[in-house]
Design an enzyme around this catalytic site. Sequence first.
Site, PDB file in Angstrom:
ATOM      1  N   TYR A 144       0.839  -1.207   0.000  1.00 44.98           N
ATOM      2  CA  TYR A 144       0.000   0.000   0.000  1.00 44.98           C
ATOM      3  C   TYR A 144       0.871   1.252   0.000  1.00 44.98           C
ATOM      4  CZ  TYR A 144      -3.752   3.183   1.576  1.00 44.98           C
ATOM      5  OH  TYR A 144      -4.665   4.208   1.689  1.00 44.98           O
ATOM      6  N   PHE A 190     -14.262  -0.445  16.434  1.00 43.94           N
ATOM      7  CA  PHE A 190     -14.657  -0.081  17.806  1.00 43.94           C
ATOM      8  C   PHE A 190     -16.168   0.167  17.886  1.00 43.94           C
ATOM      9  CE2 PHE A 190     -10.346   1.801  19.508  1.00 43.94           C
ATOM     10  CZ  PHE A 190      -9.759   0.551  19.332  1.00 43.94           C
TER      11      PHE A 190
HETATM   12  P1  NAD Z   1     -12.808   1.901   0.178  1.00 40.98           P
HETATM   13  O1  NAD Z   1     -12.157   0.559   0.252  1.00 40.98           O
HETATM   14  O2  NAD Z   1     -14.165   2.059   0.765  1.00 40.98           O
HETATM   15  O3  NAD Z   1     -12.859   2.418  -1.331  1.00 40.98           O
HETATM   16  C1  NAD Z   1     -11.994   1.989  -2.341  1.00 40.98           C
HETATM   17  C2  NAD Z   1     -12.838   1.692  -3.574  1.00 40.98           C
HETATM   18  O4  NAD Z   1     -11.970   1.312  -4.647  1.00 40.98           O
HETATM   19  C3  NAD Z   1     -13.809   0.526  -3.370  1.00 40.98           C
HETATM   20  O5  NAD Z   1     -15.085   0.868  -3.857  1.00 40.98           O
HETATM   21  C4  NAD Z   1     -13.177  -0.606  -4.166  1.00 40.98           C
HETATM   22  O6  NAD Z   1     -14.126  -1.558  -4.613  1.00 40.98           O
HETATM   23  C5  NAD Z   1     -12.518   0.164  -5.284  1.00 40.98           C
HETATM   24  N1  NAD Z   1     -11.398  -0.561  -5.920  1.00 40.98           N
HETATM   25  C6  NAD Z   1     -10.381  -1.232  -5.292  1.00 40.98           C
HETATM   26  N2  NAD Z   1      -9.554  -1.753  -6.215  1.00 40.98           N
HETATM   27  C7  NAD Z   1     -10.053  -1.409  -7.429  1.00 40.98           C
HETATM   28  C8  NAD Z   1      -9.650  -1.674  -8.759  1.00 40.98           C
HETATM   29  N3  NAD Z   1      -8.556  -2.405  -9.025  1.00 40.98           N
HETATM   30  N4  NAD Z   1     -10.411  -1.183  -9.782  1.00 40.98           N
HETATM   31  C9  NAD Z   1     -11.529  -0.457  -9.524  1.00 40.98           C
HETATM   32  N5  NAD Z   1     -11.968  -0.186  -8.281  1.00 40.98           N
HETATM   33  C10 NAD Z   1     -11.236  -0.661  -7.245  1.00 40.98           C
HETATM   34  O7  NAD Z   1     -11.784   2.915   0.866  1.00 40.98           O
HETATM   35  P2  NAD Z   1     -11.895   4.487   1.122  1.00 40.98           P
HETATM   36  O8  NAD Z   1     -11.616   4.706   2.544  1.00 40.98           O
HETATM   37  O9  NAD Z   1     -13.124   5.049   0.528  1.00 40.98           O
HETATM   38  O10 NAD Z   1     -10.617   4.997   0.314  1.00 40.98           O
HETATM   39  C11 NAD Z   1     -10.709   5.655  -0.948  1.00 40.98           C
HETATM   40  C12 NAD Z   1      -9.333   6.146  -1.367  1.00 40.98           C
HETATM   41  O11 NAD Z   1      -8.836   7.080  -0.396  1.00 40.98           O
HETATM   42  C13 NAD Z   1      -8.286   5.034  -1.480  1.00 40.98           C
HETATM   43  O12 NAD Z   1      -7.462   5.291  -2.594  1.00 40.98           O
HETATM   44  C14 NAD Z   1      -7.485   5.170  -0.211  1.00 40.98           C
HETATM   45  O13 NAD Z   1      -6.160   4.722  -0.362  1.00 40.98           O
HETATM   46  C15 NAD Z   1      -7.549   6.673   0.033  1.00 40.98           C
HETATM   47  N6  NAD Z   1      -7.348   6.983   1.480  1.00 40.98           N
HETATM   48  C16 NAD Z   1      -8.321   6.711   2.380  1.00 40.98           C
HETATM   49  C17 NAD Z   1      -8.090   6.977   3.730  1.00 40.98           C
HETATM   50  C18 NAD Z   1      -9.130   6.714   4.805  1.00 40.98           C
HETATM   51  O14 NAD Z   1      -8.826   6.915   5.978  1.00 40.98           O
HETATM   52  N7  NAD Z   1     -10.334   6.302   4.495  1.00 40.98           N
HETATM   53  C19 NAD Z   1      -6.871   7.518   4.128  1.00 40.98           C
HETATM   54  C20 NAD Z   1      -5.899   7.756   3.171  1.00 40.98           C
HETATM   55  C21 NAD Z   1      -6.156   7.500   1.832  1.00 40.98           C
HETATM   56  N1  UDP Z   2      -6.387  -0.664  15.797  1.00 39.05           N
HETATM   57  C1  UDP Z   2      -6.780  -1.158  17.022  1.00 39.05           C
HETATM   58  N2  UDP Z   2      -7.845  -1.998  17.061  1.00 39.05           N
HETATM   59  C2  UDP Z   2      -8.547  -2.367  15.958  1.00 39.05           C
HETATM   60  C3  UDP Z   2      -8.148  -1.839  14.694  1.00 39.05           C
HETATM   61  C4  UDP Z   2      -7.039  -0.997  14.656  1.00 39.05           C
HETATM   62  O1  UDP Z   2      -6.189  -0.836  18.074  1.00 39.05           O
HETATM   63  O2  UDP Z   2      -9.520  -3.134  16.088  1.00 39.05           O
HETATM   64  C5  UDP Z   2      -5.236   0.291  15.751  1.00 39.05           C
HETATM   65  C6  UDP Z   2      -4.172  -0.039  14.696  1.00 39.05           C
HETATM   66  O3  UDP Z   2      -3.209  -0.933  15.244  1.00 39.05           O
HETATM   67  C7  UDP Z   2      -3.597   1.328  14.415  1.00 39.05           C
HETATM   68  C8  UDP Z   2      -4.795   2.278  14.591  1.00 39.05           C
HETATM   69  O4  UDP Z   2      -5.756   1.548  15.354  1.00 39.05           O
HETATM   70  O5  UDP Z   2      -2.619   1.667  15.370  1.00 39.05           O
HETATM   71  C9  UDP Z   2      -5.421   2.715  13.274  1.00 39.05           C
HETATM   72  O6  UDP Z   2      -5.660   1.572  12.506  1.00 39.05           O
HETATM   73  P1  UDP Z   2      -6.413   1.592  11.102  1.00 39.05           P
HETATM   74  O7  UDP Z   2      -6.308   0.219  10.529  1.00 39.05           O
HETATM   75  O8  UDP Z   2      -7.760   2.179  11.245  1.00 39.05           O
HETATM   76  O9  UDP Z   2      -5.585   2.634  10.197  1.00 39.05           O
HETATM   77  P2  UDP Z   2      -4.030   2.860   9.921  1.00 39.05           P
HETATM   78  O10 UDP Z   2      -3.199   1.963  10.787  1.00 39.05           O
HETATM   79  O11 UDP Z   2      -3.894   2.562   8.481  1.00 39.05           O
HETATM   80  O12 UDP Z   2      -3.841   4.277  10.276  1.00 39.05           O
END
Ligand code: NAD
Ligand code: UDP
Length: 312
Positions: A144, A190
Site C-alpha cells: 500500500y 470499535f
Molecule cells: P474503500 O475501500 O471504501 O474504497 C476503495 C474503492 O476502490 C472501493 O469501492 C473498491 O471496490 C474500489 N477498488 C479497489 N480496487 C479497485 C480496482 N482495481 N479497480 C476499480 N476499483 C477498485 O476505501 P476508502 O476509505 O473510501 O478509500 C478511498 C481512497 O482514499 C483510497 O485510494 C485510499 O487509499 C484513500 N485513502 C483513504 C483513507 C481513509 O482513511 N479512508 C486515508 C488515506 C487515503
Molecule cells: N487498531 C486497534 N484496534 C482495531 C483496529 C485498529 O487498536 O480493532 C489500531 C491499529 O493498530 C492502528 C490504529 O488503530 O494503530 C489505526 O488503525 P487503522 O487500521 O484504522 O488505520 P491505519 O493503521 O492505516 O492508520
Amino acid sequence: MSRILITGGAGFIGSHLCERLLSEGNDVICLDNYFTGSKDNIRHLMDDHHFELVRHDVTTPYHAEVDEIYNLACPASPVHYQYNPIKTTKTSVLGAMNMLGLAKRTRAKILQASTSEVYGDPAVHPQVESYWGNVNPIGLRSCYDEGKRCAETLFMDYHRQNGVRIKIVRIFNTYGPRMNPNDGRVVSNFIVQALRGEDITIYGDGSQTRSFQYVDDLVEAMVRMMATDDDFTGPVNTGNPGEFTMLELAEMVIRLTGSKSKLVFMPLPSDDPRQRKPDISLAKEKLGGWEPKVRLEEGLKKTIEYFDALIK
Ligand code: NAD
Ligand code: UDP
C-alpha cells in the site's frame, strides 16, 4: 457542468464524493470493481440521469471523454490491502498509469487520493508535506505505502514530462457513514464492537496515536483542491489535527454508545505507525482557508447512528 470520473466511486469516500459532485449539477461516472465498495453505497444515486455506474478494474485501461478525474480506486484498510498485496500494488501503480494516460489524452485534470501512509512511521511530528517519510519497502504494509508513493511519482512525472494537470492530496485517517463494517479499520471496528457488546480490540498498548477526519471535511478539501490553479499540484495534507490515542478513542466510543464492552489487548500489527498528525498549514493557505469543521465526538455520533441502523 463538468463530466467527472470517480474511480473507486462505490467505496466509502467515493460515494460521498459522487453525491457531492452530482448535487453541484455535474455528470458523474462512478467506476468500481466492487472489491471493497458496494452498490449499496450509491444505490440512492442510481435514478439520477447525471449518474453512470461502470464495473471496471483500473488495472486495465478505460476510455471516456471527461473533464476531471478523481482517482480513489484502491483498498484502504490494512486487512483488505494485505489480502492480495500484489494486486494492491498493481491497483495503485497500473491504476495511476491508466488514469494518467486517460487524463493526458482527454486533457482532463486529475486528482490522486494519496495517503498519510507515504510518511510511514514518521520521525517528524506533525507531518509536513516536505517530509520524505520513513517507510519500510519490504514489510506487510509496503504494498500500500510504496504503491501510493509510486503513484505520486507517476503523477509528478506525467505533469513534468507531459504537462498533465495533476493534484495530489495526502489523506489522513478518515471515517464516517458507509465505512465497510468488516474492513478492520479502527473506527468501524470499535463502533461495531461497542454496539454489539463485544470486546473492544486494542492492538498493542493503545498508546499509538491517529488524527481522525470526518468524511464531509475531506470531500470539501478534495473539491477545493480540484478547483485550485493549474500551477498548484500539491501534495497537500488533508486531515484533522486533533490527535488521539487508541485508548482515548475506545473510551469515547464506549461513552457515546453507552456500551458495556470491555477492552482487550491484542498484538500490534507489524510496521504500525506510532504516531500520526497532519500539519494542515498548506491546505489552509491554498484551499481558501479550508479547515476541518467536525469535531471527533460529533462525527462519531453520526457514524454510530449509521452503524446502529446498519447492523440492527
Ligand atoms: P474503500 O475501500 O471504501 O474504497 C476503495 C474503492 O476502490 C472501493 O469501492 C473498491 O471496490 C474500489 N477498488 C479497489 N480496487 C479497485 C480496482 N482495481 N479497480 C476499480 N476499483 C477498485 O476505501 P476508502 O476509505 O473510501 O478509500 C478511498 C481512497 O482514499 C483510497 O485510494 C485510499 O487509499 C484513500 N485513502 C483513504 C483513507 C481513509 O482513511 N479512508 C486515508 C488515506 C487515503
Ligand atoms: N487498531 C486497534 N484496534 C482495531 C483496529 C485498529 O487498536 O480493532 C489500531 C491499529 O493498530 C492502528 C490504529 O488503530 O494503530 C489505526 O488503525 P487503522 O487500521 O484504522 O488505520 P491505519 O493503521 O492505516 O492508520
